[in-house]
Write an enzyme that holds these catalytic residues in place. Structure first.
Site, PDB file in Angstrom:
ATOM      1  N   HIS A 150       0.836  -1.202   0.000  1.00  0.00           N
ATOM      2  CA  HIS A 150       0.000   0.000   0.000  1.00  0.00           C
ATOM      3  C   HIS A 150       0.874   1.257   0.000  1.00  0.00           C
ATOM      4  O   HIS A 150       1.882   1.320   0.697  1.00  0.00           O
ATOM      5  CB  HIS A 150      -0.867   0.063   1.263  1.00  0.00           C
ATOM      6  CG  HIS A 150      -2.036  -0.863   1.253  1.00  0.00           C
ATOM      7  ND1 HIS A 150      -1.930  -2.204   1.556  1.00  0.00           N
ATOM      8  CD2 HIS A 150      -3.349  -0.631   1.002  1.00  0.00           C
ATOM      9  CE1 HIS A 150      -3.124  -2.758   1.482  1.00  0.00           C
ATOM     10  NE2 HIS A 150      -4.011  -1.825   1.153  1.00  0.00           N
ATOM     11  N   ASN A 181       8.078  -4.228   3.618  1.00  0.00           N
ATOM     12  CA  ASN A 181       6.660  -3.902   3.779  1.00  0.00           C
ATOM     13  C   ASN A 181       6.156  -4.219   5.186  1.00  0.00           C
ATOM     14  O   ASN A 181       5.412  -3.432   5.783  1.00  0.00           O
ATOM     15  CB  ASN A 181       5.842  -4.674   2.738  1.00  0.00           C
ATOM     16  CG  ASN A 181       4.365  -4.353   2.794  1.00  0.00           C
ATOM     17  OD1 ASN A 181       3.966  -3.219   3.025  1.00  0.00           O
ATOM     18  ND2 ASN A 181       3.539  -5.367   2.597  1.00  0.00           N
TER      19      ASN A 181
END
Length: 305
Positions: A150, A181
């Site tokens: 994201h 991440n």
């Protein structure tokens, strides 16, 4: 505009007070980051700009098309315009060539971080507003070894289920190393959320970078992997520019860059602060362009070991 370099150096174990504007110059935008231990290098402390948005707003020049032969040239339309999309939770500029965002910007405050939205109800999905030629799909990521990372974080938008759902469009996603991440990048996202306790508003602009590196022939090259049948580009690095808005109109910038590689999450986040100009030059973007960043507004703040 000039930047003044301080003579002090950041060392491992630096302790910084919340809310201070401290930056460090990344030791070469094209560092290879061979392994986690190569990240710890001495880098000079630099000041981060602090500007007053209330008194220093400047008009942002808009392009104008005057009647001429050029108007006839686009009789059948423009090959492209800025791919700006406004979602419930964020605004994104989509990079159709790389099948990732060019940038994503979102506003965080106490209101956006609270609510009953449930991540378990969200699924990653294609953005059908993107032409099928330029669209990333879930199959591009499957088996690639990269996370669907994201840019606007889902946890930033608990205030609305739709707002959280919108962060799962693949136009808000880029291939991200799983270790990055789930660890250091996740820590940076959490830190951005924590800043809402100390600032009126926190604006976060995130995006990919494709930085050059020197090869054996001594020349600089921009090289990056692509994944899936749609050739989704894998960034070499990611940036996050945090725009902190104070109650009296002052704005403080905190620009971060992280390599798209495993990063030891024990490394303080302050190690990844860079001059805002380094991101602007590398990305082709300008941040807070309608605010004049004057040299006399720079605040040099010493780091305390």
């Amino acid at each position: 505009m000039q930047r003044l370099f301080c003579s002090r150096w950041i060392i491992s174990g630096v302790s910084l007070a919340v809310g201070t504007g401290i930056g460090v110059a990344l030791s070469g935008a094209s560092d290879r980051f061979h392994g986690e231990n190569n990240l710890l290098r001495k880098i000079p402390v630099i000041p981060i700009p602090s500007v007053n948005a209330a008194s220093e707003l400047l008009p942002y020049p808009q392009a104008q098309l005057t009647p001429s032969k050029s108007t006839a040239a686009v009789k059948y339309g423009f090959p492209s315009l800025s791919h700006i999309r406004s979602r419930e939770s964020h605004v994104t500029c989509y990079d159709a060539r790389n099948r990732t965002p060019a940038w994503v910007i979102e506003q965080l405050n106490a209101g956006t971080l609270s609510g009953t939205s449930d991540r378990k109800l969200c699924d990653f999905k294609e953005d059908d507003s993107v032409h099928v030629y330029h669209r990333a799909t879930n199959s591009d990521y499957r088996g690639s070894g990269f996370d669907r990372g994201h840019l606007a974080a889902a946890a930033n938008h608990k205030w609305s289920q739709k707002a959280m759902d919108d962060t799962f469009y693949l136009s808000n996603v880029a291939p991200q190393n799983p270790h990055l991440n789930q660890n250091a990048w996740n820590n940076l996202e959490k830190y951005c959320r924590s800043l809402t306790k100390h600032y009126e508003n926190v604006y976060v602009c995130s995006g990919p970078l494709y930085l050059p590196r020197q090869e054996l022939d001594g020349k600089m090259y921009v090289k990056y992997q692509v994944i899936g049948k749609n050739h989704v580009a894998v960034p070499t690095h990611f940036f996050k520019v945090v725009i902190l808005e104070k109650k009296h109109g002052e704005v403080e910038l905190r620009p971060y860059v992280m390599p798209n590689a495993p990063v030891d999450e024990k490394i303080p986040l302050e190690r990844f602060l860079v001059p805002i100009e380094s991101i602007e030059r590398a990305s082709g973007l300008l941040f807070v362009p309608n605010i004049l960043k004057r040299t006399n507004n720079l605040q040099a703040i010493s780091a305390k070991a």
